[in-house]
Design an enzyme around this catalytic site. Structure first.
Site, PDB file in Angstrom:
ATOM      1  N   HIS A  17      13.563  -4.366  12.309  1.00 17.04           N
ATOM      2  CA  HIS A  17      12.720  -3.735  13.334  1.00 17.04           C
ATOM      3  C   HIS A  17      12.757  -4.499  14.658  1.00 17.04           C
ATOM      4  CE1 HIS A  17       8.744  -2.422  15.023  1.00 17.04           C
ATOM      5  NE2 HIS A  17       9.108  -1.286  14.453  1.00 17.04           N
ATOM      6  N   HIS A  73       6.305  -0.897   5.779  1.00 14.39           N
ATOM      7  CA  HIS A  73       6.370   0.428   5.150  1.00 14.39           C
ATOM      8  C   HIS A  73       6.171   0.374   3.630  1.00 14.39           C
ATOM      9  CE1 HIS A  73       7.506   2.504   8.822  1.00 14.39           C
ATOM     10  NE2 HIS A  73       8.203   1.419   9.099  1.00 14.39           N
ATOM     11  N   SER A 109      12.546   0.938   8.030  1.00 12.99           N
ATOM     12  CA  SER A 109      11.853   2.048   8.676  1.00 12.99           C
ATOM     13  C   SER A 109      12.785   3.186   9.062  1.00 12.99           C
ATOM     14  CB  SER A 109      11.087   1.550   9.902  1.00 12.99           C
ATOM     15  OG  SER A 109      11.934   0.803  10.743  1.00 12.99           O
ATOM     16  N   ASP A 112       9.044  -8.419   5.911  1.00 14.63           N
ATOM     17  CA  ASP A 112       8.155  -7.489   6.614  1.00 14.63           C
ATOM     18  C   ASP A 112       7.921  -6.282   5.708  1.00 14.63           C
ATOM     19  OD1 ASP A 112       7.236  -5.328   8.175  1.00 14.63           O
ATOM     20  OD2 ASP A 112       8.216  -6.051   9.994  1.00 14.63           O
ATOM     21  N   LYS A 149      -0.130   1.506   8.875  1.00 20.90           N
ATOM     22  CA  LYS A 149       0.667   2.594   8.319  1.00 20.90           C
ATOM     23  C   LYS A 149      -0.032   3.162   7.073  1.00 20.90           C
ATOM     24  CE  LYS A 149       4.536   1.307  10.977  1.00 20.90           C
ATOM     25  NZ  LYS A 149       5.542   0.311  11.265  1.00 20.90           N
ATOM     26  N   GLU A 159      13.204  -6.552   6.198  1.00 19.95           N
ATOM     27  CA  GLU A 159      12.110  -5.660   5.842  1.00 19.95           C
ATOM     28  C   GLU A 159      12.254  -5.376   4.354  1.00 19.95           C
ATOM     29  OE1 GLU A 159      11.940  -2.148   8.445  1.00 19.95           O
ATOM     30  OE2 GLU A 159      12.890  -3.324  10.015  1.00 19.95           O
ATOM     31  N   ASN A 165       2.973   7.802  10.037  1.00 20.16           N
ATOM     32  CA  ASN A 165       3.080   6.729   9.042  1.00 20.16           C
ATOM     33  C   ASN A 165       1.803   6.599   8.210  1.00 20.16           C
ATOM     34  OD1 ASN A 165       5.633   5.953  10.054  1.00 20.16           O
ATOM     35  ND2 ASN A 165       4.636   4.783  11.679  1.00 20.16           N
TER      36      ASN A 165
HETATM   37  C1  LIG Z   1       5.720  -0.435  12.505  1.00 24.53           C
HETATM   38  C2  LIG Z   1       6.413  -1.691  12.226  1.00 24.53           C
HETATM   39  C3  LIG Z   1       5.995  -2.889  12.805  1.00 24.53           C
HETATM   40  C4  LIG Z   1       4.928  -2.926  13.855  1.00 24.53           C
HETATM   41  O1  LIG Z   1       3.673  -2.740  13.313  1.00 24.53           O
HETATM   42  P1  LIG Z   1       2.495  -2.223  14.256  1.00 24.53           P
HETATM   43  O2  LIG Z   1       1.266  -2.576  13.509  1.00 24.53           O
HETATM   44  O3  LIG Z   1       2.693  -0.766  14.431  1.00 24.53           O
HETATM   45  O4  LIG Z   1       2.622  -2.965  15.548  1.00 24.53           O
HETATM   46  C5  LIG Z   1       6.617  -4.045  12.427  1.00 24.53           C
HETATM   47  N1  LIG Z   1       7.627  -4.041  11.533  1.00 24.53           N
HETATM   48  C6  LIG Z   1       8.082  -2.903  10.987  1.00 24.53           C
HETATM   49  C7  LIG Z   1       9.205  -2.957  10.007  1.00 24.53           C
HETATM   50  C8  LIG Z   1       7.502  -1.685  11.322  1.00 24.53           C
HETATM   51  O5  LIG Z   1       7.955  -0.560  10.794  1.00 24.53           O
END
Ligand SMILES: *Cc1c(COP(=O)(O)O)cnc(C)c1O
Length: 382
Positions: free
Chosen positions: A130, A206, A178, A203, A237, A174, A44
């Site tokens: 997620h 990404h 993801s 969220d 990421k 999101e 990522n």
């Molecule tokens: C990766 C991810 C998370 C978690 O983030 P980390 O910093 O890796 O714990 C939360 N939400 C989504 C949509 C993700 O892809």
């Protein structure tokens, strides 16, 4: 509960038993394992910032000054000026009043949602949200309604039917998904959240660093910063660092500083991590602009896969190729590995049955030749 033995046997039979597979090292677009270098489509680190010299220099300087650990949670004695500096600049980057750091995206989601919704409340969440969002919702004890992925008509029906029975309601999505690599219809979601009096949580794990002007994310790109109360994202990421943030109003941040248990009861992010995160935000703010180039690369890759007859999803740097059968997906992933490409198979329970897929995570540093080579390899194997 089924026995551990049963669990392992069953997963093995379904080709869904996962094992760890340690790398020797990794650099942008490449992974080194057991003496062999692979073109890496499983990271990522979309912009290759994890090894950018400005992040490394900033982390090294902070490490020398502050040592390794942060020694306590922020509310005890672990709070540093550096945390506040990162919060201020992250808030400015996201165009919000304030921001709050969390130790990871997972911790952000399991901390924020239970603080924002409780037993009397409802959460309306996209079905593909997620695991950390789903866990946050479970912890909140709120009534959860899952709407079909990106289906705002389904959400509207659920809101129409149920919103009135709850004190307050949260809509959760999101901005870039993801596993499907597609974008949420944020504008439509904002209309619904306004009409039904809900709070909106997005969220941007990404999207941060990739979408929007200078990587400010999809909420910013769609000009909805004022409309989305809770904008969460990670530094782990595209920003190449570690940790996560929530960008929101002063009041929400002050409230969560007291009420988000994963914030209150966990040791603060180390200074070196904070310094690297800040360097990444500054690089983006100064106009690094790797995100838009990466997205163009991803679009060309998608076209190439489609012209070869593959079913390709999404509209982001995440390019899922749906294979369907789980065993075949795992086989293809192994075949690609033999040819020097690391591409992760995504299978149930992460995705629905019969929708197993190869998930290509593109990196700014992938060359056109590498992308072409992996399409050719996939054609030969499939
Ligand atoms: C990766 C991810 C998370 C978690 O983030 P980390 O910093 O890796 O714990 C939360 N939400 C989504 C949509 C993700 O892809």
């Amino acid at each position: 509960m089924e026995s551990i033995e049963q669990f392992l046997k069953q997963r093995q039979a379904q080709h869904t038993l996962r094992v760890l597979s340690p790398l020797t090292s990794r650099r942008p677009g490449k992974a080194i394992q057991a003496g062999r270098e692979y073109v890496d489509f499983s990271s990522n680190d979309y912009l290759g910032l994890s090894s950018h010299h400005e992040l490394i220099d900033a982390a090294r300087a902070a490490l020398e000054s502050f040592g390794v650990g942060a020694s306590a949670s922020r509310l005890m004695s672990g709070d540093l000026e550096a945390h506040h500096e990162l919060e201020e600049e992250t808030a400015a980057f996201k165009g919000k009043e304030d921001a709050l750091l969390f130790n990871s995206g997972y911790q952000a989601n399991v901390g924020i949602i239970p603080a924002m919704a409780g037993r009397q409340d409802a959460v309306f969440a996209d079905r593909l949200s997620h695991a950390s969002l789903m866990d946050g919702i479970l912890l909140s004890r709120a009534k959860c309604f899952r709407f079909r992925h990106n289906d705002t008509e389904h959400l509207e029906r659920l809101l129409e039917q149920h919103r009135k029975n709850f004190e307050s309601a949260l809509i959760v999505t999101e901005s870039v998904f993801s596993m499907d690599g597609d974008r949420a219809p944020l504008r439509r979601l904002v209309e619904l959240k306004n009409r039904y009096g809900c709070t909106f949580f997005v969220d941007e794990a990404h999207a941060t660093g990739v979408f929007g002007s200078q990587g400010r994310g999809c909420v910013n790109e769609d000009d909805l910063t004022e409309d989305v109360e809770l904008v969460m994202g990670t530094f782990s990421k595209a920003l190449g660092g570690f940790g996560a943030y929530l960008a929101a109003s002063h009041d929400v941040v002050h409230y969560l500083t007291n009420a988000a248990r994963s914030f209150v009861y966990s040791t603060a992010l180390p200074a070196a991590v904070v310094a690297a995160d800040l360097a990444a935000i500054r690089l983006c703010s100064k106009g690094l602009d790797r995100g838009s180039i990466l997205l163009q690369k991803a679009e060309r890759f998608r076209q190439a896969l489609r012209s070869s007859g593959f079913l390709v999803l999404g509209s982001s740097q995440i390019v899922p190729v749906v294979i369907g059968d789980t065993e075949k997906t795992v086989c293809l992933s192994e075949g690609l590995l033999e040819r020097g490409f690391r591409v992760l198979p995504v299978r149930p329970p992460t995705v629905p049955e019969a929708q197993s897929r190869l998930r290509f995570s593109l990196c700014y540093f992938h060359s056109d030749e590498e992308l072409q080579a992996v399409v050719e390899a996939l054609c030969e194997l499939a």
